[in-house]
Scaffold this active site. Sequence first.
Site, mmCIF file in Angstrom:
data_model
loop_
_atom_site.group_PDB
_atom_site.id
_atom_site.type_symbol
_atom_site.label_atom_id
_atom_site.label_comp_id
_atom_site.label_asym_id
_atom_site.label_seq_id
_atom_site.Cartn_x
_atom_site.Cartn_y
_atom_site.Cartn_z
ATOM 1 C CG ASP A 130 -1.984 1.012 1.279
ATOM 2 O OD1 ASP A 130 -2.990 0.938 0.540
ATOM 3 O OD2 ASP A 130 -1.785 1.939 2.085
ATOM 4 C CG HIS A 173 -5.919 -3.319 1.177
ATOM 5 N ND1 HIS A 173 -5.260 -3.140 -0.026
ATOM 6 C CD2 HIS A 173 -5.422 -2.372 2.014
ATOM 7 C CE1 HIS A 173 -4.416 -2.120 0.072
ATOM 8 N NE2 HIS A 173 -4.489 -1.642 1.306
#
Length: 288
Positions: free
Chosen positions: A105, A268
């Site tokens: 990320d 995620h």
Amino acid sequence: MFENFTAETVETGEASVFVRHGGSGPPVLLLHGHPRTSATWHRVAPRLAGRGFTVVCADLRGYGRSRGPAPTADHGAHSKRAMAGDMAAVMRALGHERFALAGHDRGSYVALRLALDRPGLVSRVALLDCLPISEHLSRITPEFATLYWHWFFFARPDVPERVINADPDAWYASRGDPEGMGEENYAEWREAMRNPRVVRAMLEDYRAGLTVDRRHEEADRAAGRRLEPPALVLWSVRDDLEELYGDPLRIWRDWAADVTGHGIDSGHHMAEEAPRELAAALGDFFGA
């Protein structure tokens, strides 16, 4: 968490960076994303250490227990170039002149910048759940704007600080839970989220992303710069990267001469949700 790891703070000159490190063997640096801390790696780092790596997990500048300079008008104090400089200094202070690198990320943008700016330091780089910021911005669609609305909200001056700090527990309530994250990881994360200074630094990370970081990436492309170290791209198949762009490798091949990768069956936060699969993929890549 992190049994047999050492926790300490490394002073880089501009920042104070909190790190955990343990194991022995070739060094690997792991960088977390938003809104996590280095504790997100608590299920992955011991597995990599068990495979014969020295593993370093760092809180990015301003996140968790790391601290950096005050925000600047151009957001350069929280640019990925500044954060990458922190990480180069941390690894040098720990005695590692060359190392493998993984970022997830927001941490992936720091990893990308470090590998582009200082390729001699990075032996291999793994980029998790990401595309370059400039690639996202050049492909804006209603679907992207809907899924990534927070990028643009966080970039607004002052307003997101007021909204988040009014009730950080409510704002981040859907971002994690003790069972999924692990109780100690969850507690560390929630403590950080309640610190207005951390919230401000995280927002500055996003503000830098849409301004100075985007310009740095565009300059790289204009100059024909590409990643020199071998790159591994991994993405969570239950996240939105494939939904928006199809095969991420197709885009990353414009940025790296040697790129491989695949999806991982996870949401995620793959380090927390699929640690065994992620550690295996990273260990195989870093040990090649």
